[in-house]
Motif scaffolding. Sequence first.
Motif, mmCIF file in Angstrom:
data_model
loop_
_atom_site.group_PDB
_atom_site.id
_atom_site.type_symbol
_atom_site.label_atom_id
_atom_site.label_comp_id
_atom_site.label_asym_id
_atom_site.label_seq_id
_atom_site.Cartn_x
_atom_site.Cartn_y
_atom_site.Cartn_z
ATOM 1 N N ARG A 1 -88.471 -59.298 -0.789
ATOM 2 C CA ARG A 1 -87.017 -59.333 -0.582
ATOM 3 C C ARG A 1 -86.635 -60.294 0.539
ATOM 4 O O ARG A 1 -85.598 -60.962 0.474
ATOM 5 C CB ARG A 1 -86.481 -57.934 -0.301
ATOM 6 C CG ARG A 1 -86.529 -57.010 -1.520
ATOM 7 C CD ARG A 1 -85.801 -55.693 -1.283
ATOM 8 N NE ARG A 1 -85.924 -54.831 -2.448
ATOM 9 C CZ ARG A 1 -85.155 -54.927 -3.532
ATOM 10 N NH1 ARG A 1 -84.199 -55.845 -3.578
ATOM 11 N NH2 ARG A 1 -85.329 -54.107 -4.551
ATOM 12 N N GLY A 2 -87.459 -60.376 1.572
ATOM 13 C CA GLY A 2 -87.184 -61.306 2.658
ATOM 14 C C GLY A 2 -87.196 -62.748 2.196
ATOM 15 O O GLY A 2 -86.324 -63.543 2.568
ATOM 16 N N ALA B 1 -84.220 -63.564 -0.153
ATOM 17 C CA ALA B 1 -82.956 -63.720 0.579
ATOM 18 C C ALA B 1 -82.800 -65.120 1.149
ATOM 19 O O ALA B 1 -81.678 -65.596 1.363
ATOM 20 C CB ALA B 1 -82.879 -62.693 1.699
ATOM 21 N N LYS B 2 -83.920 -65.800 1.391
ATOM 22 C CA LYS B 2 -83.876 -67.153 1.960
ATOM 23 C C LYS B 2 -83.704 -68.230 0.899
ATOM 24 O O LYS B 2 -83.449 -69.389 1.235
ATOM 25 C CB LYS B 2 -85.160 -67.420 2.748
ATOM 26 C CG LYS B 2 -85.357 -66.521 3.945
ATOM 27 C CD LYS B 2 -86.710 -66.778 4.602
ATOM 28 C CE LYS B 2 -86.978 -65.824 5.747
ATOM 29 N NZ LYS B 2 -88.320 -66.035 6.333
ATOM 30 N N SER C 1 -79.229 -69.729 -3.840
ATOM 31 C CA SER C 1 -78.656 -68.901 -4.895
ATOM 32 C C SER C 1 -78.452 -69.719 -6.167
ATOM 33 O O SER C 1 -78.270 -70.939 -6.128
ATOM 34 C CB SER C 1 -77.320 -68.317 -4.442
ATOM 35 O OG SER C 1 -76.401 -69.356 -4.131
#
Length: 230
Positions: A61-62, A65-66, A69
Amino acid sequence: MGLIALEGNPPIPVILRRSARAKRISLRLSSLDGRVTLTLPRSVPEAEGIAFLRAKEDWLRGHLAKQVSHVAISAGSVLPVEGRDLTLHPAQGRRIAVEDDRLLIPGEPDRMATRARTFLKTLARERLVTASDHYAGLLGKPYSRITLRDTRSRWGSCSSTGGLSYSWRLILAPPDVLRYVAAHEVAHLAEMNHSDRFWRVVEELYGPWKEQRNWLRQNGPRLHGYRFDD
């Protein structure tokens, strides 16, 4: 190969793959499109693989998130075309056109993404053929064909038979970046390697090239983030 989901907020889709060559469980996150792949050796139970996945959830997840998108293409989307931001607008008529800072796309609104992709592929072929012809002429070595693909691991390639292959998404990059990739692949017609001699050929054809290569390294994942599925 199957698809599972790592529960949570949000849930993460994960491709589950079995491999006869794998010796241990591995988890891979693609930096280009965000796909997560869990690979299991044939003998490892699926439950063990899922337990491994859950143990890696914070790490996964980390990194997600980076990542850049994804952008679904539709009316009002802003799309870089030859490095220039254009806003997609529905239009009348039959042909796609660029007007000021707008990309005018006729036809049914729910087919806008598909029509935009077709336009981009056509424009990419025109630009890449022109650039490849130019550099092949300077080099004095002809290529055999040009193929466009939506490759995720490389922007271009050159086969041993002189075939050049490019990602059509290069049309989303600035023109000098597209030309650099064309010069790079044409240089392989003389040097099928990445030796110092190869890079000298690239510089002879194109000139200084490190800025363009760095641009792709920094911005390439963003170009793969545009989705053209209607």
